[in-house]
Design a protein around this motif. Structure first.
Motif, PDB file in Angstrom:
ATOM      1  N   ALA A  19      57.101  30.002  68.156  1.00 13.31           N
ATOM      2  CA  ALA A  19      56.830  31.546  68.506  1.00 13.31           C
ATOM      3  C   ALA A  19      58.055  32.283  68.199  1.00 13.31           C
ATOM      4  CB  ALA A  19      56.269  31.794  70.018  1.00 13.31           C
ATOM      5  N   LEU A  20      58.464  32.131  66.836  1.00 12.59           N
ATOM      6  CA  LEU A  20      59.820  32.555  66.348  1.00 12.59           C
ATOM      7  C   LEU A  20      59.463  34.424  66.294  1.00 12.59           C
ATOM      8  CD1 LEU A  20      62.234  31.359  65.390  1.00 12.59           C
ATOM      9  CD2 LEU A  20      61.511  31.451  63.092  1.00 12.59           C
ATOM     10  N   GLY A  21      58.473  34.545  66.226  1.00 11.33           N
ATOM     11  CA  GLY A  21      57.854  36.133  66.160  1.00 11.33           C
ATOM     12  C   GLY A  21      58.431  36.867  67.546  1.00 11.33           C
ATOM     13  N   ASP A  22      58.325  35.980  68.285  1.00  9.85           N
ATOM     14  CA  ASP A  22      58.636  36.569  69.818  1.00  9.85           C
ATOM     15  C   ASP A  22      60.364  36.392  70.205  1.00  9.85           C
ATOM     16  OD1 ASP A  22      56.072  36.928  69.976  1.00  9.85           O
ATOM     17  OD2 ASP A  22      55.645  35.314  71.225  1.00  9.85           O
ATOM     18  N   ASP A  23      60.886  35.972  69.192  1.00  3.70           N
ATOM     19  CA  ASP A  23      62.398  35.588  69.245  1.00  3.70           C
ATOM     20  C   ASP A  23      63.082  36.418  68.157  1.00  3.70           C
ATOM     21  OD1 ASP A  23      64.807  34.398  70.343  1.00  3.70           O
ATOM     22  OD2 ASP A  23      63.870  32.462  70.233  1.00  3.70           O
ATOM     23  N   PRO A  24      63.409  37.698  68.275  1.00  3.22           N
ATOM     24  CA  PRO A  24      63.715  38.375  67.188  1.00  3.22           C
ATOM     25  C   PRO A  24      65.382  38.016  66.829  1.00  3.22           C
ATOM     26  CG  PRO A  24      63.206  39.668  68.930  1.00  3.22           C
ATOM     27  CD  PRO A  24      62.773  38.653  69.289  1.00  3.22           C
ATOM     28  N   ARG A  25      66.041  37.556  67.931  1.00  3.06           N
ATOM     29  CA  ARG A  25      67.440  37.372  67.813  1.00  3.06           C
ATOM     30  C   ARG A  25      67.634  35.923  66.784  1.00  3.06           C
ATOM     31  NH1 ARG A  25      70.953  33.497  69.190  1.00  3.06           N
ATOM     32  NH2 ARG A  25      69.761  32.674  70.722  1.00  3.06           N
ATOM     33  N   VAL A  26      66.843  34.937  67.228  1.00  2.00           N
ATOM     34  CA  VAL A  26      66.841  33.615  66.444  1.00  2.00           C
ATOM     35  C   VAL A  26      66.236  33.746  64.987  1.00  2.00           C
ATOM     36  CG1 VAL A  26      66.128  31.382  66.351  1.00  2.00           C
ATOM     37  CG2 VAL A  26      66.751  32.618  68.629  1.00  2.00           C
ATOM     38  N   LYS A  27      65.174  34.628  65.032  1.00  2.00           N
ATOM     39  CA  LYS A  27      64.473  34.798  63.758  1.00  2.00           C
ATOM     40  C   LYS A  27      65.410  35.462  62.748  1.00  2.00           C
ATOM     41  CE  LYS A  27      60.170  36.843  61.995  1.00  2.00           C
ATOM     42  NZ  LYS A  27      60.330  38.127  61.484  1.00  2.00           N
ATOM     43  N   ARG A  28      66.065  36.476  63.327  1.00  2.00           N
ATOM     44  CA  ARG A  28      67.169  37.285  62.230  1.00  2.00           C
ATOM     45  C   ARG A  28      68.132  36.105  61.960  1.00  2.00           C
ATOM     46  NH1 ARG A  28      66.607  41.654  65.169  1.00  2.00           N
ATOM     47  NH2 ARG A  28      68.437  41.206  66.431  1.00  2.00           N
ATOM     48  N   ALA A  29      68.612  35.333  62.891  1.00  4.74           N
ATOM     49  CA  ALA A  29      69.849  34.671  62.501  1.00  4.74           C
ATOM     50  C   ALA A  29      69.121  33.307  61.403  1.00  4.74           C
ATOM     51  CB  ALA A  29      70.180  33.790  63.829  1.00  4.74           C
ATOM     52  N   LEU A  30      68.210  32.914  61.575  1.00  4.72           N
ATOM     53  CA  LEU A  30      67.443  31.922  60.806  1.00  4.72           C
ATOM     54  C   LEU A  30      67.198  32.592  59.256  1.00  4.72           C
ATOM     55  CD1 LEU A  30      64.913  29.879  62.783  1.00  4.72           C
ATOM     56  CD2 LEU A  30      67.270  29.005  61.603  1.00  4.72           C
ATOM     57  N   LEU A 166      68.148  24.435  66.491  1.00  8.73           N
ATOM     58  CA  LEU A 166      68.940  24.108  67.728  1.00  8.73           C
ATOM     59  C   LEU A 166      70.078  25.057  67.688  1.00  8.73           C
ATOM     60  CD1 LEU A 166      67.785  20.544  68.283  1.00  8.73           C
ATOM     61  CD2 LEU A 166      66.594  22.373  69.098  1.00  8.73           C
ATOM     62  N   LEU A 167      70.797  24.886  66.819  1.00  8.54           N
ATOM     63  CA  LEU A 167      72.103  25.312  66.782  1.00  8.54           C
ATOM     64  C   LEU A 167      72.168  26.844  67.052  1.00  8.54           C
ATOM     65  CD1 LEU A 167      73.973  23.371  63.777  1.00  8.54           C
ATOM     66  CD2 LEU A 167      74.482  23.136  66.567  1.00  8.54           C
ATOM     67  N   GLN A 168      71.210  27.563  66.054  1.00 11.88           N
ATOM     68  CA  GLN A 168      71.267  28.821  66.240  1.00 11.88           C
ATOM     69  C   GLN A 168      70.413  29.541  67.353  1.00 11.88           C
ATOM     70  OE1 GLN A 168      72.507  30.655  63.659  1.00 11.88           O
ATOM     71  NE2 GLN A 168      71.707  30.243  61.679  1.00 11.88           N
ATOM     72  N   LYS A 169      69.482  28.686  68.075  1.00 12.20           N
ATOM     73  CA  LYS A 169      68.839  29.246  69.287  1.00 12.20           C
ATOM     74  C   LYS A 169      69.678  28.982  70.421  1.00 12.20           C
ATOM     75  CE  LYS A 169      64.672  29.171  72.055  1.00 12.20           C
ATOM     76  NZ  LYS A 169      64.269  30.537  72.183  1.00 12.20           N
ATOM     77  N   TYR A 170      70.388  27.850  70.664  1.00  7.03           N
ATOM     78  CA  TYR A 170      70.854  27.436  71.818  1.00  7.03           C
ATOM     79  C   TYR A 170      72.383  27.475  71.960  1.00  7.03           C
ATOM     80  CZ  TYR A 170      66.180  26.015  72.700  1.00  7.03           C
ATOM     81  OH  TYR A 170      64.921  25.939  73.172  1.00  7.03           O
ATOM     82  N   PHE A 171      73.356  27.757  70.620  1.00  7.85           N
ATOM     83  CA  PHE A 171      74.536  27.866  70.832  1.00  7.85           C
ATOM     84  C   PHE A 171      75.465  28.997  70.159  1.00  7.85           C
ATOM     85  CE2 PHE A 171      73.150  23.547  70.737  1.00  7.85           C
ATOM     86  CZ  PHE A 171      73.784  22.683  71.474  1.00  7.85           C
ATOM     87  N   GLY A 172      74.653  30.124  69.969  1.00 13.89           N
ATOM     88  CA  GLY A 172      75.439  31.331  69.798  1.00 13.89           C
ATOM     89  C   GLY A 172      76.409  31.396  68.718  1.00 13.89           C
ATOM     90  N   THR A 173      77.352  31.831  68.745  1.00 14.29           N
ATOM     91  CA  THR A 173      78.530  32.145  67.662  1.00 14.29           C
ATOM     92  C   THR A 173      78.802  30.868  66.828  1.00 14.29           C
ATOM     93  OG1 THR A 173      79.149  34.085  68.742  1.00 14.29           O
ATOM     94  CG2 THR A 173      80.339  33.462  66.809  1.00 14.29           C
ATOM     95  N   ASP A 174      79.326  29.862  68.046  1.00  4.69           N
ATOM     96  CA  ASP A 174      79.730  28.644  67.321  1.00  4.69           C
ATOM     97  C   ASP A 174      78.345  27.675  66.713  1.00  4.69           C
ATOM     98  OD1 ASP A 174      79.092  28.461  70.149  1.00  4.69           O
ATOM     99  OD2 ASP A 174      80.163  26.582  70.331  1.00  4.69           O
ATOM    100  N   GLY A 175      77.360  27.886  67.344  1.00  2.53           N
ATOM    101  CA  GLY A 175      76.212  27.409  66.593  1.00  2.53           C
ATOM    102  C   GLY A 175      76.115  27.759  65.085  1.00  2.53           C
TER     103      GLY A 175
END
Ligand SMILES: [Fe+2]
Ligand SMILES: [Fe+2]
Length: 484
Positions: A19-30, A166-175
């Protein structure tokens, strides 16, 4: 409308079932990471076939039955995405000090650094093998084999996506920084190498490729199995789906070596050669003699054992105790899954002798995973030997002793032969070429690496497969070569 939760959403740039569509922050990061990934693929992915049409499988579901769809794809247009196996309701942490607590859906703060490190190390191996194999397309022994190489390559690319998610979704800047760094390191680069030794070695020829996918992808399987047990549920689910892809990589390796052996035995029989050590005569037939196949197995097996790390390891103990990385098939083992009072026999070098010593089971977890690996690796070797036996040739492929040719752990400071007998430096230098491919062996194998790009045809040194991919007939054109 399809409401199957196992199905993958292919509408956006990044196929996914999270459900990446519901997760704009991670979607943008990817989406930000994506162009760098494509650049990496174009620079470091398969050399010379990026415009060709390859008959690849793409996951359309994570349902174990029928998750793949086959079609012609240009590799840079492969739909890499984020695929997790379904969540098990009420899953509990299966081992360690948190055993029985609900599995974590978020990163437990106290274990953040340890968890990130495990994910980065796994992630680093995925692009590394693509880099190692990038030259092989040009010498493919058939279009069937070329397609299998590229399938493995695109899936290793997807495994990188899996870890980067996993890095992008769960580890913020250092991810994010780690995700970038995964695209920067290069296999074998003197200044920015990949993190683990075996992933900086060369894969110079197709026999090496088959040995690598048999032995080294099998290390991948063991690591993924151990991480699939993780109390961190997103990691567990990611690894469970990766394992279904990994199985194909090991199939390519096992059947590849089988077909090389088969061809050698056929040619020997046809020429009336019964002595497998008559290397010169066998090589004249344009096939790879069995002793050289054994040497390649020795090399790739020993390099792969190094990936399990030190036999006795505090890091491994900590990761288990914390509930982050379990044992091979933890869920099928019958003990307390905490191991605080258990011991495990570890093969060590004590007073100049190789012997077992009981050590705390927690510190011996790398050794245990390696032991499980050796058992698993031996199964296919048995099947290789069946082929040789059927031809009545007196030869057996054997895995060397675990002390042979090691660069990490208990035996890294000594030399041992394939039976585990310790050797002096002088003896090792004298015998090394009996155990490992010599320059002459390498030159001979290289001389056989002539491309065979006609449908239904195979290079001299390898037998055709028993069955085609996706049940396609022998004359099927697995790769339509288009010059870029
Ligand atoms: Fe992988
Ligand atoms: Fe793999």
């Amino acid at each position: 409308m399809n409401i199957n939760i196992a199905a993958v959403d292919y509408d956006g740039l990044i196929p996914n079932n999270v459900a990446l569509g519901d997760d704009p922050r991670v979607k943008r990061a990817l989406e930000k990471w994506h162009p760098g990934y494509i650049d990496w693929w174009n620079d470091m992915g398969p050399e010379g076939f990026q415009a060709s049409l390859v008959y690849l499988r793409t996951a359309i579901s994570v349902d174990p039955k029928g998750w793949a769809k086959f079609d012609y794809v240009r590799m840079p247009e492969y739909r890499w995405g984020v695929l997790l196996a379904p969540q098990h309701a009420d899953r509990k942490i299966p081992f360690g000090r948190h055993k029985g607590e609900p599995a974590w859906q978020d990163v437990p703060g106290e274990y953040r650094a340890m968890l990130r490190r495990l994910i980065v190390i796994q992630g680093d191996t995925e692009p590394a093998s693509v880099e190692q194999q990038r030259h092989l397309g040009k010498t493919a022994p058939s279009l069937y084999d070329m397609r299998n190489l590229f399938q493995v390559n695109v899936e290793e690319g997807r495994h990188l996506w899996a870890m980067v998610y996993l890095l992008q979704k769960y580890f913020g800047t250092d991810g994010r920084e780690e995700a970038e760094a995964l695209l920067q390191r290069r296999s074998g680069h003197p200044d920015t190498p990949r993190m683990l030794g075996a992933f900086n070695e060369k894969t110079p020829d197709w026999l090496s490729f088959f040995m690598f996918t048999y032995f080294t992808d099998r290390d991948g399987k063991m690591q993924l199995e151990a991480l699939a047990q993780s109390g961190f549920d997103p990691l567990s689910r990611t690894c469970r789906f990766m394992l279904t892809e990994e199985a194909h990589h090991m199939f390519v390796g096992e059947t590849g070596v089988t077909r090389v052996i088969q061809r050698t035995c056929e040619a020997m029989k046809a020429a009336g050669i019964s002595d497998p050590t008559n290397i010169e005569a066998v090589r004249k037939l344009g096939v790879i003699d069995l002793p050289t196949i054994q040497k390649k197995a020795n090399l790739h097996f020993s390099l792969t054992l190094d990936l399990f790390g030190n036999e006795i390891s505090t890091n491994a103990a900590n990761a288990f105790h914390a509930g982050l990385k379990g044992r091979y098939r933890e869920d099928r083992l019958k003990d307390d899954h905490q191991l605080e009072h258990d011991t495990y026999p570890v093969l060590r070098l004590i007073d100049g002798k190789i012997q077992n010593e009981d050590v705390s089971a927690l510190s011996a977890l790398n050794m245990r995973l390696r032991d499980d690996y050796v058992v698993d690796a031996n199964v296919g070797v048995g099947r290789w030997n069946k082929v040789i036996e059927e031809f009545g040739i007196p030869f057996q492929i054997k895995l060397p002793h675990v002390a042979f040719h090691r660069h990490i752990g208990e035996f890294s400071g000594v030399h041992a032969d394939v039976d585990g007998k310790l050797l002096s430096d002088a003896e090792w230098n004298q015998k090394r070429n009996d155990y490992l491919p010599s320059d002459g062996d390498k030159d001979f194998i290289e001389s056989l690496m002539q491309p065979q790009f006609e449908p239904a045809k195979f290079a001299s040194w390898i037998a055709p497969p028993k069955v085609g991919i996706d049940n396609k007939p022998g004359e099927f054109e697995y790769v339509k070569i288009v010059d870029a």
